[in-house]
Design a protein around this motif. Structure first.
Motif, PDB file in Angstrom:
ATOM      1  N   ALA A   1       0.653  -0.905  -0.500  1.00 18.49           N
ATOM      2  CA  ALA A   1       0.256  -0.176  -0.265  1.00 18.49           C
ATOM      3  C   ALA A   1       0.921   0.758  -0.191  1.00 18.49           C
ATOM      4  N   SER A   2       2.308   1.112   0.976  1.00 13.80           N
ATOM      5  CA  SER A   2       2.396   2.314   0.903  1.00 13.80           C
ATOM      6  C   SER A   2       3.494   2.850  -0.702  1.00 13.80           C
ATOM      7  N   ARG A   3       4.136   1.593  -1.086  1.00 12.35           N
ATOM      8  CA  ARG A   3       4.259   2.255  -2.847  1.00 12.35           C
ATOM      9  C   ARG A   3       3.570   2.109  -3.829  1.00 12.35           C
ATOM     10  N   GLY A   4       2.389   1.796  -3.693  1.00 13.95           N
ATOM     11  CA  GLY A   4       1.000   2.049  -4.216  1.00 13.95           C
ATOM     12  C   GLY A   4       0.678   3.824  -4.148  1.00 13.95           C
ATOM     13  N   ILE A   5       1.273   3.897  -3.090  1.00 18.37           N
ATOM     14  CA  ILE A   5       0.552   5.684  -2.504  1.00 18.37           C
ATOM     15  C   ILE A   5       2.061   6.655  -3.173  1.00 18.37           C
ATOM     16  N   ASP A   6       3.064   5.844  -2.939  1.00 17.99           N
ATOM     17  CA  ASP A   6       4.058   6.519  -4.067  1.00 17.99           C
ATOM     18  C   ASP A   6       3.659   6.737  -6.229  1.00 17.99           C
TER      19      ASP A   6
END
Length: 348
Positions: A35-40
């Protein structure tokens, strides 16, 4: 875990409030990282600070903006040094823009009233070097202190407050940033001051010194975990049988443990490992609230859908509905509107 997360394992487990989470830490971690890298990717920027040096070609004078350097996806928080063609440009010779509401700073402009200029190297390629802190912002909150000293090679340390820190948190101690990779139980030095029965309604837990605990912290007594909802003097108000543990009776003088020992990834996001004294203040990096909310939501949906075999709809006919994630498109749009970087188009 080489990059920080925008929410923690504990954030997702608390939102689920399910016994299942006691057995699926790896699954939750995978969902939060994704999820974190998807937000990036969604916002075309990173929401954590990174320290180091990045190179840029000097601007094309034919475009009429030879004094302005666009940073694109290299948002700036602060600058330590600026060089062009190997020559240093002083802090009084440039401006970080937009000045009125940065960071993040999206471009850098030379002071047209000064003598500095870009160029001077043999070619325009990698002519400009910026050393500093890159990222969206470096907002922080206090997260307790070190309970013992930390040398440059150690990978574990005990802190005074585990409630403010979770697996995936990016911490700063002095000038070093560290990522929390795991948390383990530590003797708090306190014991129960009376017998506690095995009823969920028995939520008042007497301790010797309530100031030694924090709201939101998890404690372990025998094999039962409890989540502290409030601290009233020397009484902990708790939720019993937390994180999949079983209700149990406990006797006076039973030892109270808390997850205050951290396993750390040292020298994170471009910083350097250093020695830190016992009592050194610990600070936690805080991503924007909407970013954190979306990270938790995306991770929740991933965990629940994986457990349901990635089913997307339940019911049939007029009763058919999306099983998980119905509100995510709106939340994604909110995050992009508030924090997304609009990709600049360059003409070649």
């Amino acid at each position: 875990m080489t990059e920080p997360w925008y929410a923690t394992r504990e954030d997702v487990k608390s939102a689920l409030d399910s016994k299942e989470t006691a057995r699926n830490n790896a699954q939750v971690d995978r969902a939060v990282a994704s999820a974190s890298r998807g937000i990036d990717a969604l916002c075309h920027r990173r929401f954590y600070p990174w320290t180091g040096t990045r190179s840029f070609p000097w601007p094309d004078p034919q475009m009429g903006t030879a004094y302005r350097l666009w940073l694109d996806d290299n948002d700036l928080i602060s600058v330590t040094a600026l060089h062009s063609g190997g020559a240093a440009i002083g802090a009084d010779q440039y401006f970080l823009e937009p000045a009125n509401y940065g960071p993040p700073f999206t471009h850098l402009e030379l002071d047209l009233g000064g003598a500095a200029s870009f160029g001077g190297g043999p070619t325009a390629q990698r002519d400009i070097e910026i050393t500093g802190v890159f990222g969206y912002r470096a907002d922080e909150s206090p997260a307790g202190a070190l309970a013992d000293a930390l040398d440059p090679t150690a990978t574990t340390v005990t802190i005074t407050d585990s409630a403010a820190v979770g697996v995936g948190s990016l911490l700063r101690i002095d000038s070093e940033r560290l990522i929390v990779a795991a948390k383990t139980m530590t003797d708090t030095g306190q014991t129960l001051q009376a017998d506690v029965d095995a009823r969920a309604s028995t939520a008042a837990i007497p301790v010797a010194n309530g100031a030694g605990f924090a709201e939101g912290e998890t404690v372990l007594v025998d094999a039962e975990r409890m989540r502290i909802l409030d601290v009233a003097g020397n009484t902990l108000i708790v939720k019993r049988a937390w994180d999949g543990s079983a209700l149990a009776a406990h006797t006076t003088d039973a030892v109270i443990y808390a997850p205050r020992t951290l396993t750390l990834e040292r020298a994170a996001v471009g910083t350097t490992a250093a020695s830190h004294a016992s009592g050194a203040a610990v600070f936690r990096h805080d991503p924007p609230a909407l970013v954190r909310e979306l990270c938790i939501a995306e991770a929740l949906v991933a965990v629940l859908r994986e457990g349901a075999g990635y089913a997307t709809r339940t019911g049939s006919g007029d009763n058919a509905r999306e099983s998980y994630g119905g509100g995510l498109p709106e939340l994604r749009e909110q995050v992009y509107t508030a924090h997304g970087r609009k990709v600049r188009k360059r003409v070649i």
